[in-house]
Design an enzyme around this catalytic site. Structure first.
Site, short mmCIF file in Angstrom:
data_model
loop_
_atom_site.label_atom_id
_atom_site.label_comp_id
_atom_site.label_asym_id
_atom_site.label_seq_id
_atom_site.Cartn_x
_atom_site.Cartn_y
_atom_site.Cartn_z
N ASN A 263 1.84 0.82 -26.97
CA ASN A 263 2.01 -0.43 -27.72
C ASN A 263 1.76 -1.66 -26.85
OD1 ASN A 263 4.24 -0.55 -26.08
ND2 ASN A 263 5.77 -0.55 -27.73
N GLU B 28 8.54 -4.83 -24.16
CA GLU B 28 7.94 -4.45 -25.43
C GLU B 28 7.19 -5.64 -26.03
OE1 GLU B 28 7.90 -1.45 -25.85
OE2 GLU B 28 9.82 -0.45 -26.19
N HIS C 209 3.07 -2.24 -23.79
CA HIS C 209 4.14 -2.68 -22.89
C HIS C 209 3.81 -2.38 -21.43
CE1 HIS C 209 6.59 1.36 -23.35
NE2 HIS C 209 5.84 1.42 -22.26
N ASP D 74 12.04 -0.01 -13.86
CA ASP D 74 13.01 0.05 -14.95
C ASP D 74 13.93 1.25 -14.88
OD1 ASP D 74 10.89 1.78 -15.49
OD2 ASP D 74 10.12 0.58 -17.14
#
Ligand code: F6R
Length: 258
Positions: A134, A141, A136, A65
């Site tokens: 979280n 996400e 990811h 990313d």
């Protein structure tokens, strides 16, 4: 999923770098999928040390990313991170490294071309992953499509808060990122996910023992035929089947029954 629990973060990250080095040794023209973030810094430190004896000249790499809007020379860009943490210290050819361009005129086109470049390279042999608190993976996400391809994603407030520590005071964490999709990640022939620290324990438990759900994108790795999860004690601390993982892999050692 192979769940390996090591006594410390140092042992877990060293084990990750050993896996990568042994792949490069066995297949000098392999294609690696690389990650960024705090967890990976000790992995790359160990790789820099080990790479003295092993050449990366034939290796290709694709990073997960990059923040939309950041040019490669921006201090917080993942281009810069990779140069500082790894690429500038090993003999990998710059033209063989691929990190999405955050400053591309069309981020959507950049994302599509990135997936095409992975396919043209014959796919990824080993994808290194960190884990967001979280759940990811990459910047996919919660509630990302589990079949998604490389694309532009809007970051959650939590992720932007978690990453704010890396940006200068008063500087905004970008809102968007180009990220490999969950489907793209799942096509890698092998996955190596590293998570360390008790702040990752809930996400780790959801990934390994929770239902497969877009609520925890990493849980899709339960479907991957060759996924290894390297954890330290803190990251493993919420696992219900902890005793079993220790029984199967004492001290996080891989046992080969032939
Ligand atoms: C980075 C990436 C992210 C991180 C994750 C964990 O390329 O893809 O998924 O791996 O946010 O980051 P750290 O290691 O900083 O907790």
């Amino acid at each position: 999923m192979k769940v390996l629990i090591l006594k410390s973060a140092e042992l877990a990250t060293e084990a990750a770098s050993r896996e990568i080095l042994s792949l490069v040794e066995a297949k000098p023209d392999c294609t690696l999928g690389l990650a960024t973030g705090g967890t990976m810094e000790p992995v790359y430190a160990a790789l820099r040390q080990g790479a003295g004896a092993i050449s990366f000249a034939g290796v290709r790499s694709f990073n997960l990313d990059e923040y939309v809007g950041l040019a490669p020379d921006h201090a917080q860009s993942y281009h810069r991170y990779m140069a500082e943490q790894l690429f500038d210290h090993i003999d990998i050819r710059p033209e063989n490294t691929h990190v999405p361009r955050g400053d591309a005129a069309s981020p959507n086109t950049e994302a599509r071309l990135f997936d095409e470049a992975i396919a043209a390279a014959g796919g990824i042999d080993l994808q290194l992953l960190g884990l967001g608190a979280n759940g990811h993976i990459g910047f996919n996400e919660p509630f990302s499509s589990l079949g998604s391809r490389t694309r532009v994603k809007t970051l959650t407030r939590k992720t932007r808060e978690d990453n704010a520590r890396l940006f200068a005071e008063g500087e905004e964490v970008p809102t968007y990122a180009i990220t490999m999709g969950v489907g793209t990640i799942m096509e890698a022939r092998r996955i190596l996910l590293v998570a360390t620290g008790a702040h990752k324990a809930c996400a780790v438990a959801a990934m390994i023992e929770g239902p497969v759900s877009a609520a925890c994108p990493a849980s899709v790795l339960q479907f991957h035929p060759q996924a290894t999860i390297l954890l330290d004690e803190g990251a493993a601390s919420a696992l219900k089947m902890r005793d079993y993982y220790d029984f199967v892999h004492p001290n996080g050692q891989d046992v080969d029954l032939g």
